[in-house]
Design a protein around this motif. Structure first.
Motif, PDB file in Angstrom:
ATOM      1  N   GLU A  24       0.823  -1.214   0.000  1.00 53.96           N
ATOM      2  CA  GLU A  24       0.000   0.000   0.000  1.00 53.96           C
ATOM      3  C   GLU A  24       0.851   1.256   0.000  1.00 53.96           C
ATOM      4  OE1 GLU A  24      -3.119   0.054   2.944  1.00 53.96           O
ATOM      5  OE2 GLU A  24      -3.319  -2.121   2.819  1.00 53.96           O
ATOM      6  N   SER A  25       1.948   1.236   0.737  1.00 55.02           N
ATOM      7  CA  SER A  25       2.764   2.441   0.924  1.00 55.02           C
ATOM      8  C   SER A  25       3.813   2.633  -0.162  1.00 55.02           C
ATOM      9  CB  SER A  25       3.490   2.367   2.271  1.00 55.02           C
ATOM     10  OG  SER A  25       4.440   1.309   2.257  1.00 55.02           O
ATOM     11  N   HIS A  56       4.289   2.309   9.618  1.00 54.19           N
ATOM     12  CA  HIS A  56       3.052   2.886   9.080  1.00 54.19           C
ATOM     13  C   HIS A  56       2.781   4.289   9.619  1.00 54.19           C
ATOM     14  CE1 HIS A  56       1.473   1.512  12.950  1.00 54.19           C
ATOM     15  NE2 HIS A  56       0.453   2.322  12.736  1.00 54.19           N
ATOM     16  N   PRO A  61       1.474   9.905   7.304  1.00 53.37           N
ATOM     17  CA  PRO A  61       0.787   8.667   6.929  1.00 53.37           C
ATOM     18  C   PRO A  61      -0.453   8.916   6.065  1.00 53.37           C
ATOM     19  CG  PRO A  61       1.309   8.656   9.259  1.00 53.37           C
ATOM     20  CD  PRO A  61       1.648  10.019   8.744  1.00 53.37           C
ATOM     21  N   TYR A 102      -0.849   6.656   2.759  1.00 48.87           N
ATOM     22  CA  TYR A 102      -1.952   5.698   2.626  1.00 48.87           C
ATOM     23  C   TYR A 102      -3.226   6.358   2.111  1.00 48.87           C
ATOM     24  CZ  TYR A 102       1.188   2.830   5.361  1.00 48.87           C
ATOM     25  OH  TYR A 102       2.275   2.129   5.809  1.00 48.87           O
ATOM     26  N   LYS A 106      -6.443   6.554   0.146  1.00 48.03           N
ATOM     27  CA  LYS A 106      -7.378   5.567  -0.425  1.00 48.03           C
ATOM     28  C   LYS A 106      -8.659   6.241  -0.780  1.00 48.03           C
ATOM     29  CE  LYS A 106      -6.002   1.045   0.756  1.00 48.03           C
ATOM     30  NZ  LYS A 106      -6.370  -0.242   1.207  1.00 48.03           N
TER      31      LYS A 106
END
Length: 129
Positions: free
Chosen positions: A65-66, A97, A123, A127, A129
């Motif tokens: 994801e990162s 994270h 973060p 991340y 989304k």
């Protein structure tokens, strides 16, 4: 691939082994996680860290994801064959994270945990989304 080397590992009752990820560049421990047999085999085959997420109950490719993948330079096991040490190159310099270099960013100081490492990247940006 002949995976008999996997049979030598002392897996816990859940079929997992603890894994320490250490920066090859600095020697700093950047992460602790778990691997099952498949995760360790994939890590050895492809050269990038794959862990077992206990919370999600699935394989977790570090950086999926990162984008902060871990290139594995060396895989070692301790004398009891129940802990794995990965020597890694941390892509992007962020393993945690929280946007920090290492997950081990709290230090005990005067009976309190104090965050001592800076956030390198928000973060919320990592991340999206």
């Amino acid at each position: 691939m002949n995976a008999s080397w996997l049979d030598e590992i002392r897996w816990n009752d859940d079929g997992l082994v603890p894994v320490i990820a250490q920066s090859a560049k600095t020697g700093r421990v950047v992460m602790f996680a778990w691997m099952n047999r498949e995760a360790l085999e994939l890590t050895a085959q492809h050269g990038y860290a794959v862990y077992w997420s206990r919370s999600r109950q699935r394989l977790w490719r570090k950086g999926e994801e990162s984008g902060h993948r871990q290139k594995v330079l060396d895989i070692r096991i301790d004398c009891d064959k129940d802990v794995i040490l990965l020597e890694i190159e941390q892509e992007g310099g962020i393993a945690c994270h929280t946007g920090r270099e290492s997950c081990f960013y709290h230090r005990l100081k005067q009976n309190r945990w104090e965050a001592v490492d800076p956030v390198l990247k928000d973060p919320g940006v990592i991340y999206q989304k």
